[in-house]
Design a protein around this motif. Structure first.
Motif: not given
Lengths: 516, 162
Positions: A365, A367, A391-394, A407-408, A410, A438
């Protein structure tokens, strides 16, 4: 006797499921279902282990029988062997809690010692074998009570649960040798409920002579708890101090402008690894009737890195919004960019005599944050200006079922974990290996103990919302080698069994299964 | 010559008649035997000639074989019957040879075990785990309907063969 006895015995063999033997002709006959050993979890949920245990018995004098056409039609099979089933050893439906010893006198003897009394670490073990003639129609025979003792049990690890117990683990077909696995029970941390039985040592019992004449039972240690625990490894990441160039606005010689500075802080970076090799989770007799270890190895890897950079342009500004003079000049612009990377993976291997089954889960992952701070004419006449950012999270999750992009996601696994303790290593079969995407949701790998001679690697998704854990059985391992996995997810199909006479496998069932 | 009375004459006449019949019968038997003898000799000669002819046909002839008989299967179940019904004490006088049904085990009145046994045998289940020790019956003493002693003598059962 004027009638001719053609043959006698129990010719019904097959898989037992829901109290029925499934015969080779497609028919069924009722049979008690061999039971496993229940482990109750803190939430009250019992999990059955060793329900599919099987022990092959073949007396040297057994002749079997020819199957006639009528036998085949009726699903009868006159074998020269029998299978003891379940954690408490049922023979043709009857509980015997032990096994049959082929005595040198040509008679079968019942060794009533399927499970041995509990004992404590660092204490001597003493027990008793109850031995009597078996299977003689027309009367009971006397019981020979044979004391067995073991001064040095090979159980000295006080860092584990101190109460240990030994259960029958494998036998030679003639019953002259038996392996006992020494267990302790522990469920804490087993998120997926893979199982609470943890073997932490192995004993060998060798029988000789004729009971009542010159019988002898010798008990010895095959593997101590320290040997069974394997070898742990731990490579820590780098805990390093990093300095970042920063820019803050303030008055200077030319007006309101960026002042360069720096900030520093210590954090974990790089790769961290925890491993365990040679953890002995079973011992099976090989073809030469020599005890041979089943080993588990695991490796857990975590990686993390992050960078923050600033770039400042523009200015100096003239004016003073504090006294009502608007800014003039080129805007002060500071760009901030953050990159964060987390990788984590967990893998388990099970091996027996060069045959290896593997399973793993991993997550990668990142960020990415970008931010801009503008102070100047275009951002209003304030000292704070305007801040914007994205912000991009993956994350990419890879399991035995495939890969998926989330996606998103944490963050990721934190570094700086300590080495696993003895207790963690000892219970490593049960889902201490996981990756989390998550909060509250885990993707675990572990070992399911279907039977004394059949282990499956498993992947489990423990949802964070309390819904049932989903399972997928990966490759399994039997004395014959690797069993291909079943990459499908189900709520409760943990049950399986191995037929030591035919090599047949049954697994993926939601109710206990066994062979007879 | 004394004159015969009618009875004596009739007997004499009967005697002559029988003598003549006996003579004729003897002649007839002689002729029959002669003819039969001639016929047997001729048949034997013809058979020998025929065998000789067959032998001269050469060794290539296949030996005679019997036609394979079709399997008929087991005899269907049915009620058995005796061709002759014995009645206690009937059909034979007292003291004559034979056994009168029913046979009753034991030497005295009433049913009683009267058996001897062969040495015991150990029979095992197919998987060798179960054993059955059994002594086959060797003799059984009976009394028949007349109270006469009888005995069965049984062989040792052989190995099981399906």
């Amino acid at each position: 006797m004027m009638n001719k006895l053609i043959r006698f015995g129990c010719p019904f063999h097959g898989m037992i499921h829901s109290g029925e033997i499934y015969l080779p002709n497609g028919g069924q006959v009722p049979s008690p279902q061999p039971a496993g050993r229940a482990t109750t979890y803190p939430d009250g949920d019992p999990v059955w282990e060793l329900h599919g245990s099987t022990f092959l018995q073949r007396m040297p004098w057994a002749e079997g029988g020819e199957n006639t056409e009528a036998d085949v039609d009726a699903g009868r099979n006159w074998t020269d062997y029998a299978i003891l089933g379940g954690a408490t050893q049922r023979l043709h439906g009857k509980l015997i809690s032990g096994w049959i010893y082929a005595g040198p006198d040509g008679n079968p003897w019942w060794i009533n010692a399927g499970s041995l009394p509990n004992f404590s670490v660092n204490e001597a073990f003493s027990g008793e074998l109850a031995v009597r003639r078996f299977g003689r129609v027309g009367g009971l025979s006397s019981i020979h009570r044979i004391p067995i003792t073991l001064e040095a049990t090979g159980q000295t690890l006080t860092t584990l649960v101190p109460i240990r117990f030994a259960m029958l683990h494998d036998i030679t077909p003639d019953g002259r040798q038996a392996i006992f696995a020494v267990y302790f029970s522990y469920t804490s941390g087993d998120r997926a409920k893979f199982g609470g039985l943890h073997p932490i040592g192995f004993w060998l019992m060798s029988l000789s002579g004729t009971p009542g004449v010159d019988f002898h039972a010798d008990l010895s240690v095959l593997r101590t708890d320290r040997q069974a625990l394997g070898v742990a490894g731990h490579t820590q990441a780098d805990y390093e101090n990093r300095t970042t160039t920063t820019y803050t606005p303030g008055w200077g010689p030319g007006g309101y402008q960026w002042h360069q500075g720096s900030t520093s802080g210590s954090a974990w970076h790089g790769t961290e690894q925890r491993s365990l090799s040679g953890r002995i989770v079973g011992m099976w007799f090989d073809e030469a009737e020599t005890p041979y270890p089943v080993t588990m190895s695991m490796i857990e890897t975590r990686f993390h890195d992050q960078t923050t950079s600033y770039q400042a342009t523009g200015g100096p500004l003239s004016g003073d919004p504090g006294i009502g003079i608007p800014w003039s000049g080129s805007d002060l612009v500071r760009d901030r960019e953050y990159h964060g990377y987390w990788d984590s993976s967990a893998g388990i291997e099970l091996s027996f005599k060069g045959e290896t089954a593997r399973i793993s889960v991993s997550q990668s992952s990142y960020r990415h944050e970008v931010g801009r701070w503008v102070i100047g004419p275009s951002a209003g006449n304030t000292f704070t200006g305007i801040s914007t950012g994205e912000t991009e999270r993956q994350a990419t999750l890879s399991t035995p079922l495939g890969s998926e992009v989330i996606n998103d996601a944490q963050g990721g696994a934190a570094l700086g974990q300590p080495a696993y303790s003895d207790l963690q290593n000892a219970t490593m079969m049960s889902a201490n290996l996981f990756v989390g995407i998550t909060g509250g949701s885990f993707h675990c790998v572990g070992v399911v103990r279907h039977a004394n001679n059949f282990l499956s690697l498993a992947y489990a998704h423990v949802p964070g919302d309390g819904s049932p854990t989903l399972w997928a059985l990966g490759d399994g391992l039997t004395p014959l080698g690797v069993v291909p996995g079943q990459p499908q997810l189900g709520a409760a199909h943990r049950y399986g069994s191995y037929n030591p006479a035919t090599g047949q496998i049954a697994r993926g069932y939601s109710q206990p299964v066994c062979w007879t | 010559m004394a004159r015969q009375n009618p009875t004596e004459r009739a007997e004499a006449s009967q005697a002559r008649l029988e003598g003549r019949q006996n003579a004729q019968s003897a002649n007839l038997n002689n002729r029959t035997n002669t003819i039969r003898s001639n016929l047997n000799a001729r048949d034997s000669r013809r058979i020998n000639e025929l065998v000789g002819d067959l032998i001269t046909l050469g060794p290539d002839l296949p030996p005679p074989t019997l036609r394979r008989e079709e399997r008929r299967g087991p005899i269907p179940a049915g009620r058995g019957y005796a061709e002759r019904a014995y009645q206690p004490g009937g059909g034979a006088s007292e003291g004559a040879a034979g056994i009168a049904s029913p046979l009753v085990e034991g030497a005295d009145a009433g049913l009683a075990l009267a058996r001897t046994y062969h040495p015991s045998q150990i029979l095992r289940s197919s998987d060798g785990l179960f054993t059955w020790e059994v002594a086959p019956v060797a003799t059984i003493q009976f009394r028949d309907a007349n109270g006469a002693a009888a005995e069965f003598r049984l062989a040792v059962p052989s190995e099981p063969d399906p």
